[in-house]
Design a protein around this motif. Sequence first.
Motif, short mmCIF file in Angstrom:
data_model
loop_
_atom_site.label_atom_id
_atom_site.label_comp_id
_atom_site.label_asym_id
_atom_site.label_seq_id
_atom_site.Cartn_x
_atom_site.Cartn_y
_atom_site.Cartn_z
N THR A 31 0.78 -1.23 -0.06
CA THR A 31 -0.17 -0.01 -0.03
C THR A 31 0.71 1.47 -0.08
OG1 THR A 31 -1.75 -1.19 1.14
CG2 THR A 31 -1.65 1.17 1.32
N TYR A 33 1.15 5.69 -0.51
CA TYR A 33 0.20 7.02 -0.49
C TYR A 33 1.08 8.36 -1.13
CZ TYR A 33 -1.77 4.12 3.42
OH TYR A 33 -2.02 3.06 4.21
N TYR A 35 0.58 12.31 -0.05
CA TYR A 35 0.27 13.25 0.90
C TYR A 35 0.87 14.79 0.61
CZ TYR A 35 -1.41 10.19 4.73
OH TYR A 35 -2.21 9.12 5.16
N ILE A 45 -3.92 13.80 3.05
CA ILE A 45 -3.85 12.69 1.94
C ILE A 45 -4.50 13.09 0.50
CG2 ILE A 45 -6.03 11.57 2.48
CD1 ILE A 45 -4.67 8.85 2.29
N SER A 48 -4.27 6.86 -2.31
CA SER A 48 -3.94 5.70 -1.81
C SER A 48 -3.97 4.53 -2.87
CB SER A 48 -4.15 5.28 -0.18
OG SER A 48 -5.44 4.55 -0.60
N TYR A 49 -2.85 3.66 -3.07
CA TYR A 49 -3.04 2.57 -3.82
C TYR A 49 -2.86 1.24 -2.94
CZ TYR A 49 -3.19 4.72 -8.51
OH TYR A 49 -3.69 5.59 -9.87
N ASN A 50 -3.42 0.18 -3.34
CA ASN A 50 -3.37 -1.06 -2.83
C ASN A 50 -3.14 -2.01 -3.92
OD1 ASN A 50 -3.62 -3.56 -1.54
ND2 ASN A 50 -4.50 -2.79 0.05
N ILE A 55 -7.44 3.36 -4.41
CA ILE A 55 -8.49 2.85 -3.15
C ILE A 55 -8.80 4.30 -2.84
CG2 ILE A 55 -8.62 2.00 -0.79
CD1 ILE A 55 -8.27 0.06 -3.15
N ILE A 56 -7.78 5.51 -2.52
CA ILE A 56 -8.45 6.59 -1.90
C ILE A 56 -8.14 7.67 -2.88
CG2 ILE A 56 -8.09 8.32 -0.13
CD1 ILE A 56 -7.56 5.93 1.94
N GLU A 58 -8.69 11.85 -2.66
CA GLU A 58 -9.44 12.58 -2.15
C GLU A 58 -9.63 14.04 -2.80
OE1 GLU A 58 -10.03 13.03 1.81
OE2 GLU A 58 -10.44 10.89 1.02
N PHE A 90 4.57 14.08 0.07
CA PHE A 90 5.26 12.94 0.72
C PHE A 90 4.72 11.90 0.16
CE2 PHE A 90 7.79 14.70 3.89
CZ PHE A 90 7.34 16.07 4.24
N GLY A 97 -3.98 -2.84 5.09
CA GLY A 97 -4.90 -2.95 6.40
C GLY A 97 -4.24 -2.54 7.64
N VAL A 99 -2.41 0.35 9.77
CA VAL A 99 -2.61 1.81 9.97
C VAL A 99 -1.36 2.56 10.14
CG1 VAL A 99 -4.96 1.54 11.24
CG2 VAL A 99 -2.84 1.70 12.32
N TRP A 100 -0.43 2.09 10.31
CA TRP A 100 1.25 2.54 10.50
C TRP A 100 1.87 2.69 9.17
CZ3 TRP A 100 5.11 -0.57 13.56
CH2 TRP A 100 6.16 0.38 13.74
N ALA A 101 2.11 4.02 8.73
CA ALA A 101 2.71 4.28 7.46
C ALA A 101 4.11 4.57 7.60
CB ALA A 101 1.95 5.17 6.74
N PHE B 34 -1.58 8.72 16.45
CA PHE B 34 -0.13 8.75 16.27
C PHE B 34 0.53 10.32 16.55
CE2 PHE B 34 -0.16 4.93 13.60
CZ PHE B 34 -1.40 4.90 13.29
N TYR B 36 3.85 12.16 14.82
CA TYR B 36 5.05 12.46 14.04
C TYR B 36 5.70 13.51 14.39
CZ TYR B 36 3.18 8.65 10.99
OH TYR B 36 2.84 7.36 10.42
N PHE B 51 -2.78 2.32 19.73
CA PHE B 51 -3.84 1.35 19.04
C PHE B 51 -4.97 1.09 20.01
CE2 PHE B 51 -1.61 2.20 15.64
CZ PHE B 51 -0.88 0.97 14.84
N ALA B 94 -6.09 7.88 12.47
CA ALA B 94 -6.31 6.91 11.34
C ALA B 94 -7.59 6.63 11.16
CB ALA B 94 -5.25 5.80 11.40
N GLY B 97 -10.58 4.06 4.80
CA GLY B 97 -10.77 4.64 3.29
C GLY B 97 -10.95 3.54 2.66
N SER B 99 -10.16 -0.28 1.91
CA SER B 99 -9.64 -1.21 2.45
C SER B 99 -8.19 -0.62 3.04
CB SER B 99 -9.02 -2.14 1.16
OG SER B 99 -8.57 -1.47 0.10
N ASN B 100 -8.10 0.61 2.64
CA ASN B 100 -6.89 1.41 3.21
C ASN B 100 -7.25 2.38 4.52
OD1 ASN B 100 -5.24 -0.12 1.35
ND2 ASN B 100 -4.84 1.94 0.28
N TYR B 101 -6.20 2.53 5.16
CA TYR B 101 -6.20 3.53 6.19
C TYR B 101 -5.73 5.11 5.44
CZ TYR B 101 -8.03 0.32 9.92
OH TYR B 101 -8.67 -0.55 10.27
N LEU B 103 -4.40 8.74 7.23
CA LEU B 103 -4.15 9.71 8.27
C LEU B 103 -4.72 11.09 8.17
CD1 LEU B 103 -0.49 8.32 8.72
CD2 LEU B 103 -2.33 7.99 10.26
#
Lengths: 112, 115
Positions: A31, A33, A35, A45, A48-50, A55-56, A58, A90, A97, A99-101, B34, B36, B51, B94, B97, B99-101, B103
């Motif tokens: 996945t 992204y 930003y 954002i 996003s691509y999976n 996928i997203i 915005e 960025f 799946g 949440v941590w990027a 999060f 950063y 989490f 987070a 969106g 299947s993706n999340y 931020l």
Amino acid sequence: DTAVSQTPKYLVTQMGNDKSIKCEQNLGHDTMYWYKQDSKKFLKIMFSYNNKELIINETVPNRFSPKSPDKAHLNLHINSLELGDSAVYFCASSVSGSVWAFFGQGTRLTVV
Amino acid sequence: AQSVTQPDIHITVSEGASLELRCNYSYGATPYLFWYVQSPGQGLQLLLKYFSGDTLVQGIKGFEAEFKRSQSSFNLRKPSVHWSDAAEYFCAVASSGGSNYKLTFGKGTLLTVNP
């Protein structure tokens, strides 16, 4: 070894030009992204691509077209650049799946 | 829709002093939160994440944050600030969106450290 790398780091170009920013990740993530960080440092954002699938999206202008040739790459092409496109872009990646990027170092785009 | 508020645009502390950066979030479900950090001219580095479970989370560089559901807050703290901590700090939540999340970031707090 850089986990998420973007090229170029700096890009100065004239209004109306078309430019691309490249992003590659060697983390094995599927996945990715984009930003955008504006002049006031606000991060938002864009895409996003999976597994190469969008996928997203915005509500980004059509002048912005992401392309993912494979899971490790997500490039951003911008047509007809405008002054308002000046920002830091960025790239990020994560496991599907998750949440941590992880973020790249950013590309500072200046449109003059 | 989810949102993150960082009430302090700019904070100045002396080296060795304690630090607390505030973050409030708005999100309907259980949040993934999060912090950063962005050093000048650098990318975004993850300091810590929440989490679930223990509401006090430890991160890198001596930072910690406490999740308080009743206050919708996730404040970042450090007991003794070092000059190298001068940077921009972003809180994020987070949200799903598809299947993706994605931020959603706050507008950041710029930390200046005086010698």
